[in-house]
Design a protein around this motif. Structure first.
Motif, PDB file in Angstrom:
ATOM      1  N   SER A   1     -13.601   2.573   2.109  1.00  0.00           N
ATOM      2  CA  SER A   1     -12.796   3.549   2.825  1.00  0.00           C
ATOM      3  C   SER A   1     -11.337   3.144   2.818  1.00  0.00           C
ATOM      4  O   SER A   1     -10.997   2.080   3.313  1.00  0.00           O
ATOM      5  N   PRO A   2     -10.459   3.988   2.257  1.00  0.00           N
ATOM      6  CA  PRO A   2      -9.040   3.621   2.261  1.00  0.00           C
ATOM      7  C   PRO A   2      -8.440   3.662   3.651  1.00  0.00           C
ATOM      8  O   PRO A   2      -7.363   3.137   3.881  1.00  0.00           O
ATOM      9  N   SER A   3      -9.117   4.279   4.625  1.00  0.00           N
ATOM     10  CA  SER A   3      -8.488   4.410   5.936  1.00  0.00           C
ATOM     11  C   SER A   3      -8.618   3.142   6.773  1.00  0.00           C
ATOM     12  O   SER A   3      -8.088   3.053   7.851  1.00  0.00           O
ATOM     13  N   GLU A   4      -9.340   2.112   6.264  1.00  0.00           N
ATOM     14  CA  GLU A   4      -9.490   0.883   7.045  1.00  0.00           C
ATOM     15  C   GLU A   4      -8.565  -0.224   6.577  1.00  0.00           C
ATOM     16  O   GLU A   4      -8.624  -1.331   7.078  1.00  0.00           O
ATOM     17  N   GLU A   5      -7.748   0.033   5.577  1.00  0.00           N
ATOM     18  CA  GLU A   5      -6.930  -1.039   5.045  1.00  0.00           C
ATOM     19  C   GLU A   5      -5.504  -0.938   5.594  1.00  0.00           C
ATOM     20  O   GLU A   5      -5.205  -0.051   6.379  1.00  0.00           O
ATOM     21  N   SER A   6      -4.638  -1.848   5.129  1.00  0.00           N
ATOM     22  CA  SER A   6      -3.257  -1.815   5.606  1.00  0.00           C
ATOM     23  C   SER A   6      -2.648  -0.452   5.342  1.00  0.00           C
ATOM     24  O   SER A   6      -2.860   0.120   4.267  1.00  0.00           O
ATOM     25  N   PHE A   7      -1.918   0.049   6.295  1.00  0.00           N
ATOM     26  CA  PHE A   7      -1.316   1.397   6.227  1.00  0.00           C
ATOM     27  C   PHE A   7      -2.398   2.439   6.046  1.00  0.00           C
ATOM     28  O   PHE A   7      -2.170   3.488   5.463  1.00  0.00           O
ATOM     29  N   GLY A   8      -3.634   2.160   6.464  1.00  0.00           N
ATOM     30  CA  GLY A   8      -4.791   3.009   6.190  1.00  0.00           C
ATOM     31  C   GLY A   8      -4.492   4.489   6.348  1.00  0.00           C
ATOM     32  O   GLY A   8      -3.884   4.917   7.299  1.00  0.00           O
ATOM     33  N   ILE A   9      -4.943   5.239   5.400  1.00  0.00           N
ATOM     34  CA  ILE A   9      -4.647   6.657   5.378  1.00  0.00           C
ATOM     35  C   ILE A   9      -5.657   7.316   4.457  1.00  0.00           C
ATOM     36  O   ILE A   9      -5.991   6.780   3.425  1.00  0.00           O
ATOM     37  N   ALA A  10      -6.151   8.460   4.854  1.00  0.00           N
ATOM     38  CA  ALA A  10      -7.034   9.214   3.974  1.00  0.00           C
ATOM     39  C   ALA A  10      -6.299  10.459   3.515  1.00  0.00           C
ATOM     40  O   ALA A  10      -5.537  11.046   4.261  1.00  0.00           O
ATOM     41  N   ALA A  11      -6.538  10.863   2.282  1.00  0.00           N
ATOM     42  CA  ALA A  11      -5.804  12.001   1.725  1.00  0.00           C
ATOM     43  C   ALA A  11      -5.971  13.223   2.603  1.00  0.00           C
ATOM     44  O   ALA A  11      -7.079  13.598   2.955  1.00  0.00           O
TER      45      ALA A  11
ATOM     46  N   ILE B   1       3.611   9.152   1.705  1.00  0.00           N
ATOM     47  CA  ILE B   1       3.911  10.033   0.569  1.00  0.00           C
ATOM     48  C   ILE B   1       2.731  10.024  -0.400  1.00  0.00           C
ATOM     49  O   ILE B   1       2.351  11.066  -0.943  1.00  0.00           O
ATOM     50  N   ALA B   2       2.121   8.855  -0.599  1.00  0.00           N
ATOM     51  CA  ALA B   2       0.925   8.792  -1.450  1.00  0.00           C
ATOM     52  C   ALA B   2      -0.143   9.745  -0.901  1.00  0.00           C
ATOM     53  O   ALA B   2      -0.774  10.499  -1.650  1.00  0.00           O
ATOM     54  N   GLY B   3      -0.327   9.715   0.416  1.00  0.00           N
ATOM     55  CA  GLY B   3      -1.334  10.583   1.046  1.00  0.00           C
ATOM     56  C   GLY B   3      -1.026  12.051   0.839  1.00  0.00           C
ATOM     57  O   GLY B   3      -1.912  12.860   0.549  1.00  0.00           O
ATOM     58  N   GLU B   4       0.228  12.398   0.967  1.00  0.00           N
ATOM     59  CA  GLU B   4       0.641  13.792   0.776  1.00  0.00           C
ATOM     60  C   GLU B   4       0.427  14.210  -0.686  1.00  0.00           C
ATOM     61  O   GLU B   4      -0.136  15.278  -0.972  1.00  0.00           O
ATOM     62  N   LEU B   5       0.840  13.350  -1.621  1.00  0.00           N
ATOM     63  CA  LEU B   5       0.709  13.710  -3.043  1.00  0.00           C
ATOM     64  C   LEU B   5      -0.751  13.765  -3.483  1.00  0.00           C
ATOM     65  O   LEU B   5      -1.094  14.491  -4.415  1.00  0.00           O
ATOM     66  N   ALA B   6      -1.603  13.018  -2.809  1.00  0.00           N
ATOM     67  CA  ALA B   6      -3.036  13.034  -3.155  1.00  0.00           C
ATOM     68  C   ALA B   6      -3.683  14.381  -2.844  1.00  0.00           C
ATOM     69  O   ALA B   6      -4.800  14.642  -3.283  1.00  0.00           O
TER      70      ALA B   6
ATOM     71  N   MET C   1       2.943   3.418 -12.662  1.00  0.00           N
ATOM     72  CA  MET C   1       1.619   2.815 -12.442  1.00  0.00           C
ATOM     73  C   MET C   1       1.375   2.610 -10.944  1.00  0.00           C
ATOM     74  O   MET C   1       0.282   2.884 -10.439  1.00  0.00           O
ATOM     75  N   VAL C   2       2.395   2.149 -10.250  1.00  0.00           N
ATOM     76  CA  VAL C   2       2.263   1.933  -8.803  1.00  0.00           C
ATOM     77  C   VAL C   2       1.956   3.261  -8.098  1.00  0.00           C
ATOM     78  O   VAL C   2       1.023   3.362  -7.282  1.00  0.00           O
ATOM     79  N   VAL C   3       2.733   4.273  -8.426  1.00  0.00           N
ATOM     80  CA  VAL C   3       2.590   5.566  -7.737  1.00  0.00           C
ATOM     81  C   VAL C   3       1.220   6.184  -8.043  1.00  0.00           C
ATOM     82  O   VAL C   3       0.490   6.612  -7.138  1.00  0.00           O
ATOM     83  N   VAL C   4       0.833   6.180  -9.327  1.00  0.00           N
ATOM     84  CA  VAL C   4      -0.446   6.801  -9.698  1.00  0.00           C
ATOM     85  C   VAL C   4      -1.610   6.044  -9.058  1.00  0.00           C
ATOM     86  O   VAL C   4      -2.530   6.647  -8.495  1.00  0.00           O
ATOM     87  N   ASP C   5      -1.564   4.723  -9.105  1.00  0.00           N
ATOM     88  CA  ASP C   5      -2.659   3.928  -8.532  1.00  0.00           C
ATOM     89  C   ASP C   5      -2.831   4.238  -7.049  1.00  0.00           C
ATOM     90  O   ASP C   5      -3.941   4.491  -6.573  1.00  0.00           O
ATOM     91  N   SER C   6      -1.717   4.242  -6.332  1.00  0.00           N
ATOM     92  CA  SER C   6      -1.829   4.410  -4.869  1.00  0.00           C
ATOM     93  C   SER C   6      -2.266   5.822  -4.496  1.00  0.00           C
ATOM     94  O   SER C   6      -2.868   6.013  -3.431  1.00  0.00           O
ATOM     95  N   ILE C   7      -2.024   6.798  -5.366  1.00  0.00           N
ATOM     96  CA  ILE C   7      -2.467   8.174  -5.085  1.00  0.00           C
ATOM     97  C   ILE C   7      -3.951   8.338  -5.433  1.00  0.00           C
ATOM     98  O   ILE C   7      -4.740   8.841  -4.633  1.00  0.00           O
ATOM     99  N   VAL C   8      -4.314   7.876  -6.643  1.00  0.00           N
ATOM    100  CA  VAL C   8      -5.680   8.144  -7.128  1.00  0.00           C
ATOM    101  C   VAL C   8      -6.724   7.486  -6.233  1.00  0.00           C
ATOM    102  O   VAL C   8      -7.777   8.060  -5.963  1.00  0.00           O
ATOM    103  N   ARG C   9      -6.425   6.287  -5.728  1.00  0.00           N
ATOM    104  CA  ARG C   9      -7.424   5.614  -4.902  1.00  0.00           C
ATOM    105  C   ARG C   9      -7.683   6.340  -3.584  1.00  0.00           C
ATOM    106  O   ARG C   9      -8.664   6.074  -2.907  1.00  0.00           O
ATOM    107  N   LEU C  10      -6.792   7.292  -3.240  1.00  0.00           N
ATOM    108  CA  LEU C  10      -7.005   8.081  -2.023  1.00  0.00           C
ATOM    109  C   LEU C  10      -7.834   9.342  -2.284  1.00  0.00           C
ATOM    110  O   LEU C  10      -8.232  10.020  -1.335  1.00  0.00           O
TER     111      LEU C  10
END
Ligand code: ADE
Length: 259
Positions: free
Chosen positions: A169-179, A102-107, A150-159
């Motif tokens: 690269s956010p795609s190399e971490e846990s649950f890795g995903i790029a916007a 969902i973070a990826g979608e909202l980003a 804060m949780v939601v905004v942080d996880s979206i903005v970093r993407l």
């Protein structure tokens, strides 16, 4: 460069959110014009001189309920501050569980308007009339939606592209995903172990493969470790118990088996 994403947060405690949004990666992302985050005090939209935003529930019961008037006014006036349509989000333990996909979608959205509640919750007509996306950050009850915002905004903005700087690269971490990258979005797995200097610490050595300089072997090792860790700690991600039907885990397993 495209226009920065705009995120409005409506809260009773803007002073709790603002320092968090100004710090670290979120602060830098705003300076770099990747995102603009604006906090609004819900009381500014109250209709009386006491700045009331809540009242006792009809039918009795404990606590206070956020009233329709100030919330509808806030949403309408804040939405008119920018011509781009906003995706409305309401934070509540009754919402859909917020996860990385969902973070990826909202980003990928141009504009978000986040409502953080307090007290016993929102008047039901706020949900019905504003039809927000309702999100919960987990099965526990917070005293307010600020920490969830804060949780939601942080996880979206970093993407957002460029938010982590060029090298990370956010795609190399846990649950890795790029916007906006559906392929990367499906790669849900925990991150492999990381090491930095010194090479040996209190008898614990860095695995030799990481010192080999052989990038192919390093990639294979990391993939195998990520898979092992996911099997041990979060088998649900691989088994199909999770929301994407285990597709990612299976894809990763295939890749791991093939290498
Ligand atoms: N408000 C209170 N508890 C919450 C939760 N778990 N998630 C989102 N918003 C909340």
């Amino acid at each position: 460069m495209s226009r920065p994403m705009r995120i409005d947060v409506v809260t009773l405690f803007p002073e709790a959110c603002e320092p968090f949004f100004s710090a670290s990666i979120l602060g830098r992302a705003q300076e770099a014009k990747r995102v603009e985050i604006v906090c609004h005090d819900l009381r500014e939209f109250a209709g009386d001189k006491h700045r009331s935003v809540d009242d006792r529930p009809f039918g009795g019961g404990p606590g206070m309920v956020l009233m329709c008037g100030p919330v509808f006014d806030a949403v309408e006036r804040i939405e008119s501050m920018d011509e781009r349509p906003a995706t409305r989000i309401l934070l509540t333990p009754q919402g859909r569980r917020f996860e990385q996909n969902i973070a990826g979608e909202l980003a990928t959205r141009e504009r978000l308007l986040i409502l953080a509640g307090h007290y016993e919750g929102f008047d039901e007509r706020i949900r019905v009339g504003l039809a927000p996306l309702e999100l919960s950050i987990g099965d526990y009850v917070l005293s307010g939606g600020e920490a969830a915002a804060m949780v939601v905004v942080d996880s979206i903005v970093r993407l957002l592209p460029g938010a982590l700087g060029d090298e990370a690269s956010p795609s190399e971490e846990s649950f890795g995903i790029a916007a906006g990258d559906p392929d990367a979005a499906s790669e849900r797995c925990l991150e492999y172990p990381q090491y930095t200097r010194p090479r040996e610490f209190r008898g614990m050595a860095v695995p030799d493969v990481l010192m080999s300089g052989d990038h192919g072997r390093i990639r294979d090792w990391r993939l195998a470790e990520a898979l092992k860790r996911t099997k041990e700690r979060r088998p649900d991600l691989l088994s199909g118990d999770d929301s994407d039907g285990g597709l990612t885990g299976r894809r990763l397993q295939q890749r791991g088996d093939a290498s």
